[in-house]
Design a protein around this motif. Sequence first.
Motif, PDB file in Angstrom:
ATOM      1  N   SER A  27       0.829  -1.209   0.000  1.00 29.02           N
ATOM      2  CA  SER A  27       0.000   0.000   0.000  1.00 29.02           C
ATOM      3  C   SER A  27       0.857   1.250   0.000  1.00 29.02           C
ATOM      4  O   SER A  27       0.583   2.204  -0.734  1.00 29.02           O
TER       5      SER A  27
ATOM      6  N   ILE B 266       0.810   4.125  -2.907  1.00 33.38           N
ATOM      7  CA  ILE B 266       0.528   5.528  -2.574  1.00 33.38           C
ATOM      8  C   ILE B 266       1.680   6.413  -3.029  1.00 33.38           C
ATOM      9  O   ILE B 266       1.477   7.452  -3.660  1.00 33.38           O
TER      10      ILE B 266
ATOM     11  N   ALA C  86      -6.011   1.322  -0.739  1.00 32.04           N
ATOM     12  CA  ALA C  86      -5.401   2.563  -0.246  1.00 32.04           C
ATOM     13  C   ALA C  86      -5.907   3.756  -1.053  1.00 32.04           C
ATOM     14  O   ALA C  86      -6.281   3.629  -2.214  1.00 32.04           O
ATOM     15  N   GLU C  87      -5.907   4.906  -0.407  1.00 31.60           N
ATOM     16  CA  GLU C  87      -6.293   6.127  -1.102  1.00 31.60           C
ATOM     17  C   GLU C  87      -5.061   6.697  -1.801  1.00 31.60           C
ATOM     18  O   GLU C  87      -4.045   6.961  -1.162  1.00 31.60           O
TER      19      GLU C  87
ATOM     20  N   SER D 252       1.863   6.750  -6.831  1.00 30.46           N
ATOM     21  CA  SER D 252       0.857   7.667  -7.372  1.00 30.46           C
ATOM     22  C   SER D 252       1.272   9.112  -7.117  1.00 30.46           C
ATOM     23  O   SER D 252       1.073   9.987  -7.967  1.00 30.46           O
TER      24      SER D 252
ATOM     25  N   THR E 107      -6.914  14.678  -7.747  1.00 28.25           N
ATOM     26  CA  THR E 107      -8.053  14.038  -7.110  1.00 28.25           C
ATOM     27  C   THR E 107      -7.539  12.806  -6.374  1.00 28.25           C
ATOM     28  O   THR E 107      -6.473  12.282  -6.697  1.00 28.25           O
ATOM     29  N   SER E 108      -8.293  12.373  -5.391  1.00 31.08           N
ATOM     30  CA  SER E 108      -7.907  11.129  -4.714  1.00 31.08           C
ATOM     31  C   SER E 108      -8.924  10.054  -5.077  1.00 31.08           C
ATOM     32  O   SER E 108     -10.089  10.341  -5.326  1.00 31.08           O
ATOM     33  N   GLU E 109      -8.434   8.831  -5.127  1.00 34.68           N
ATOM     34  CA  GLU E 109      -9.311   7.698  -5.429  1.00 34.68           C
ATOM     35  C   GLU E 109      -8.804   6.481  -4.670  1.00 34.68           C
ATOM     36  O   GLU E 109      -7.665   6.444  -4.217  1.00 34.68           O
ATOM     37  N   ILE E 110      -9.667   5.516  -4.571  1.00 37.89           N
ATOM     38  CA  ILE E 110      -9.303   4.279  -3.871  1.00 37.89           C
ATOM     39  C   ILE E 110      -8.670   3.314  -4.877  1.00 37.89           C
ATOM     40  O   ILE E 110      -9.228   3.045  -5.933  1.00 37.89           O
ATOM     41  N   ASP E 111      -7.498   2.828  -4.532  1.00 35.88           N
ATOM     42  CA  ASP E 111      -6.809   1.848  -5.361  1.00 35.88           C
ATOM     43  C   ASP E 111      -7.506   0.497  -5.198  1.00 35.88           C
ATOM     44  O   ASP E 111      -7.650  -0.001  -4.079  1.00 35.88           O
TER      45      ASP E 111
END
Length: 138
Positions: free
Chosen positions: A7, A11, A62-63, A14, A53-57
């Motif tokens: 995770s 993170i 994980a965000e 990204s 933007t944030s998103e869920i993997d």
Amino acid sequence: MTDAISSALRIAASGLEAQSTRLRVVAENVANARSTGEGPGTDPYRRKTVTFTSEIDRLTGAEIVRVKDVGLDRSQFKSEYDPGNPAADGNGYVKMPNVSPLVEMADMREANRSYEANLQVVKQARELINLTIDLMRG
């Protein structure tokens, strides 16, 4: 523990990708800070901006951060008196890009620091993986 490391790596990766895009856009803005239009009355280079933007993997839950959009700054262009410029209007004024080198340099420093912080996470995760492998061997 491997899920946590995985995770952390996702993170950080990204973040590296997002900040890399941000640095590329800042570099483009700085390179075009004096790029006028091609002729009288034409618009000069317009500053670009990056939105995250944030998103869920899906893989780790994980965000993570993603680049949502590379857009255009709609603030006003500056005018400079330069009658010899091919882009000058009838009064000798040229529309200049809405790029402030000072703002771009501050943005570049912030993006660079974020990039380095994410890179440190990757390095730490790699060290943890190597330590785990060493423990399993011995």
